[in-house]
Design an enzyme around this catalytic site. Structure first.
Site, PDB file in Angstrom:
ATOM      1  N   VAL A 226       0.926  -1.102   0.090  1.00  0.00           N
ATOM      2  CA  VAL A 226      -0.227  -0.139   0.061  1.00  0.00           C
ATOM      3  C   VAL A 226       0.999   1.287   0.057  1.00  0.00           C
ATOM      4  CG1 VAL A 226      -1.852   1.312   1.258  1.00  0.00           C
ATOM      5  CG2 VAL A 226      -1.709  -1.086   1.213  1.00  0.00           C
TER       6      VAL A 226
ATOM      7  N   ALA B 177       4.427   4.096   3.115  1.00  0.00           N
ATOM      8  CA  ALA B 177       4.059   2.764   2.586  1.00  0.00           C
ATOM      9  C   ALA B 177       3.999   1.536   3.404  1.00  0.00           C
ATOM     10  CB  ALA B 177       4.590   2.444   1.255  1.00  0.00           C
ATOM     11  N   LYS B 178       3.549   0.587   2.993  1.00  0.00           N
ATOM     12  CA  LYS B 178       3.873  -0.698   3.893  1.00  0.00           C
ATOM     13  C   LYS B 178       3.445  -1.937   3.080  1.00  0.00           C
ATOM     14  CE  LYS B 178       5.120  -1.468   8.136  1.00  0.00           C
ATOM     15  NZ  LYS B 178       6.249  -0.605   8.920  1.00  0.00           N
ATOM     16  N   GLY B 179       3.939  -2.925   3.390  1.00  0.00           N
ATOM     17  CA  GLY B 179       3.895  -4.171   2.667  1.00  0.00           C
ATOM     18  C   GLY B 179       3.730  -5.538   3.426  1.00  0.00           C
TER      19      GLY B 179
END
Ligand code: NAD
Length: 434
Positions: free
Chosen positions: A77, A122-124
């Site tokens: 995201v 962001a992050k995953g």
């Protein structure tokens, strides 16, 4: 209170949706809404900033050691990249959800902005149980996820890093996979990688070191000497164990630590180095630690100590724990450990809470230093990294403290106000591309 936009660009208040306490995105939004109101945020900007810019969902097929093919769901995201390329870790966990990743991505946006880093957020995440996977299976999972997201990642676009259950080795596989596709070695595409591949000195300890720096700054504000302070730390991993060790080195008495196996307490103080050595020989856990009484994690959170450092996971401090805690300062090493309902209780009790987006920003700050070093091809000494980190964290603490005083709000809201204002100002200067 959230806004709707009418055709005349005028804010129209709408009834807030009922809050789902288990949804970290809503936890984030509750605080964002307060900051937006204080800033009188343009309603259009509000609508834009409370949504992720882009969300990628990928099905990641992996051939297991048995030959069976398993398919894992992966997320990335990008919450916002107005200030620069987006930055944020990748989390491997069986219970990771898209909403959790959305919240973590937004927290990265506010965190980078308030620290003055030229990054968006962001992050995953990948829904998997790394404990039940072999190293080869984890490698295949990481490489396929990276290949799937090749067009998303990039040193000028989106730069991943480690998070829960991911480490230097996994970052090395991200680097290698990306580089193979790019047909050149691109070490600035990921941070938190081994020093031998362009990682930064000091990155491993950076988050715990940042926790120590802001804790000392808070003690100064409250006129407390470290040598008079007792500390309890929940979570004995990268963040918690480092913070405990560094605070003990500053003269604090660390009376309790805990991990997934429970809490360990000694009113005279625990020997943190001894405990770290013990966990290394004990499969990574504190289970059976010597020279300490067993307590539960809940008991640890409600101890009568000067400083409590929740450094394990989200949603640990609810209103009841907040009522029970004896801490004067809470330093959020973990992301999202305090529920919004607990914030009110803690504020009434005059507990100084150093919020996650400030307290645990040491990691992304040194990730930024790592990215700068990779791009320059010139590497700093650990002493230089630590000095710059301490300065950045202390300045951020003081600015958040002043912003909170200016608006007569908690440090958490002060931090959100600073982060959201910075992003909104950049958005205003850039304008909306049509
Ligand atoms: P880690 O996996 O190294 O350590 C987590 C620790 O918490 C372990 O000791 C584990 O046993 C313990 N734990 C897990 N569940 C628990 C529970 N219910 N009760 C008590 N202890 C429990 O993880 P980490 O890297 O130290 O991250 C911890 C938190 O800090 C996470 O919220 C993470 O998002 C946040 N954080 C980490 C970094 C970083 O650089 N590592 C940076 C910013 C934020």
């Amino acid at each position: 209170m959230p806004f709707d936009i009418d055709v005349h660009e005028r804010a129209v208040y709408r009834e807030p949706a009922p809050i789902d306490r288990d949804d970290p995105f809503q936890s984030m939004m509750e605080r964002f809404d307060v900051a937006a109101e204080i800033l009188e945020l343009n309603p259009g900007f509000y609508e834009y900033l409370c949504r992720p810019s882009r969300m990628h969902i990928t099905s990641v097929p992996v051939e297991m050691d048995t030959g069976q093919i398993m398919v894992y769901e992966g997320y990335r995201v990008i919450h916002n990249d107005v200030l620069g390329p987006s930055k944020g870790g990748i989390r491997f966990a069986p219970d990771v959800t898209l909403n959790e990743v959305k919240a973590l991505a937004a927290w990265m946006t506010w965190k980078c902005a308030l620290l003055g880093l030229p990054f968006g957020g962001a992050k995953g995440g990948i829904v998997c149980n790394p404990e039940q996977m072999s190293a080869k299976e984890l490698e295949r999972l990481t490489r396929r996820y990276t290949a799937d997201l090749f067009d998303v990642f990039g040193p000028d676009k989106d730069i991943p890093a480690p998070d829960m259950n991911t480490n230097e080795q996994i970052m090395a596989w991200v680097l290698d996979t990306y580089s193979m596709h790019a047909r050149r070695t691109e070490n600035a595409v990921v941070t938190g990688k081994p020093v031998g591949l362009g990682g930064s000195e000091g990155r491993q300890e950076a988050t715990g070191r940042g926790v120590m720096t802001v804790t000392l700054a808070a003690m100064e504000r409250l006129d407390l000497a470290p040598s008079d302070c007792t500390v309890a730390v929940q979570g004995f991993g990268n963040v918690g164990a480092t913070a405990a060790e560094l605070l003990a080195a500053q003269g604090c008495t660390v009376v309790a630590v805990s991990d997934i196996t429970g809490g360990y307490y000694n009113e005279k103080g625990l020997d943190i180095n001894e405990l770290r050595n013990y966990t290394q020989k004990n499969g990574g856990t504190l289970d059976g630690s010597p020279n300490a009484d067993r307590i539960t994690n809940e008991e640890l959170l409600t101890l009568d100590v000067d400083v409590l450092v929740p450094a394990a996971k989200e949603d640990q401090i609810d209103a009841e724990i907040a009522e029970g805690t004896g801490a004067r300062i809470i330093v959020e090493g973990a992301n999202g450990p305090t529920l919004p309902e607990a914030d009110e209780v803690l504020q009434e009790k005059d507990v100084l809470v150093i919020p996650d987006i400030l307290a645990n920003a040491g990691g992304v700050t040194v990730s930024y230093f790592e990215w700068v070093q990779d791009r320059q091809g010139f590497f700093w000494t650990e002493e230089r990294v630590n000095r710059r980190l301490d300065r950045t964290m202390r300045e951020a603490f003081e600015k958040v403290y002043e912003t909170a005083e200016e608006h007569d709000v908690s440090l958490r809201i002060g931090a959100y106000v600073m982060g959201v204002r910075k992003v909104a100002e950049a958005l205003r200067m850039r304008g909306i591309y049509a």
